[in-house]
Scaffold this active site. Structure first.
Site, PDB file in Angstrom:
ATOM      1  N   SER A   1      10.408 -38.607 -27.994  1.00  0.00           N
ATOM      2  CA  SER A   1      11.192 -38.438 -26.764  1.00  0.00           C
ATOM      3  C   SER A   1      10.302 -37.786 -25.698  1.00  0.00           C
ATOM      4  O   SER A   1       9.255 -38.331 -25.361  1.00  0.00           O
ATOM      5  CB  SER A   1      12.457 -37.631 -27.046  1.00  0.00           C
ATOM      6  OG  SER A   1      13.384 -37.778 -25.999  1.00  0.00           O
TER       7      SER A   1
ATOM      8  N   HIS B   1      18.103 -43.726 -30.361  1.00  0.00           N
ATOM      9  CA  HIS B   1      17.175 -42.631 -30.077  1.00  0.00           C
ATOM     10  C   HIS B   1      17.031 -41.691 -31.276  1.00  0.00           C
ATOM     11  O   HIS B   1      16.113 -40.866 -31.311  1.00  0.00           O
ATOM     12  CB  HIS B   1      17.666 -41.856 -28.854  1.00  0.00           C
ATOM     13  CG  HIS B   1      16.624 -41.005 -28.204  1.00  0.00           C
ATOM     14  ND1 HIS B   1      15.482 -41.519 -27.634  1.00  0.00           N
ATOM     15  CD2 HIS B   1      16.538 -39.654 -28.035  1.00  0.00           C
ATOM     16  CE1 HIS B   1      14.744 -40.536 -27.143  1.00  0.00           C
ATOM     17  NE2 HIS B   1      15.358 -39.395 -27.383  1.00  0.00           N
TER      18      HIS B   1
END
Length: 249
Positions: free
Chosen positions: A109, A223
């Site tokens: 991320s 994610h």
């Protein structure tokens, strides 16, 4: 602005021997490493069991250290936080047990962002791995559902000239031509947090430049790919990363 960092030595550590050292970076950017962050431990322990040392820190912008520290990376996602995590790496190397010729770096991320930023400004690493990262802040505004990070950290939107200049300056893709470190990129095929086009842009750019890069898309993954995603994909990602590192060192 004191930065805390921690070290895990290889499980087979012996005094006087040298070991590869893996720099681990957290995302957010306002997350923080700590005892309650369960998702990291399996990865750290795995690499330690394979003979790697691990160093991790809470650079400026991390939560848990007050508002000034949290806002210490406003308009500065790259240079300042990179200096913090690299200082932790340098201090670990100074202890004498890490092999300076076998340094590695990884993160997901925001940490995928910072991994790419670092290897576009520093060539000390033998290999790098970025997962679900952000590499172009201008397109991230329109692609990721975390788009509010753009106005919150950079003070506006990509169509505003001053903000666009900052976003371009702070985007790793702007320095892609400087990347020569062997680089493996992971992204989930259903990641709406950062958006898989971020990874495709970085991969295609490096392929055009004929740099050592590999790209893995996990079908249907979100994610959460390395945290609470499909365990088979999490294992696959970790094993592929280890194999890539072993090939590179």
């Amino acid at each position: 602005m004191t930065v805390e960092y921690w070290i895990m030595k290889p499980s087979n550590y012996k005094q006087g021997e040298k070991y590869p050292l893996l720099l681990e970076i957290h995302g957010g950017p306002s997350a923080m490493w700590g005892p309650g962050e369960e998702s990291m431990w399996h990865e750290y322990q795995y690499f330690c069991s394979k003979g790697y040392g691990v160093v991790y820190s809470n650079p400026r912008g991390s939560g848990g250290y007050g508002l000034d520290f949290l806002r210490g990376n406003i308009n500065d996602w790259g240079k300042g936080p990179a200096s913090d995590v690299l200082t932790a790496l340098d201090k670990t190397v100074e202890e004498g047990w890490a092999d300076k010729s076998k340094l590695l770096i990884t993160g997901g991320s925001y940490a995928g962002y910072l991994t790419a930023w670092i290897i576009s400004h520093d060539n000390r690493f033998k290999a790098a791995c970025a997962q679900r990262g952000v590499y172009d802040l201008n397109t991230f505004f329109g692609e990721g559902n975390a788009w509010r990070l753009v106005p919150n950290y950079f003070g506006g939107y990509p169509w505003e000239p001053k903000v666009k200049e900052i976003l371009t300056r702070e985007s790793p893709i702007s320095y892609v031509q400087n990347i020569t470190t062997p680089f493996i990129i992971f992204h989930g095929g259903n990641d709406r947090r950062t958006g898989f086009i971020q990874a495709e842009m970085m991969f295609r750019s490096l392929k055009v430049l004929d740099r050592p890069v590999e790209f893995v898309v996990h079908p249907g993954a979100t994610h959460e790919i390395t945290r609470n995603g499909d365990n088979r994909q999490r294992i696959d990602q970790m094993l592929r990363t280890y194999e890539f590192f072993e090939r590179s060192i």
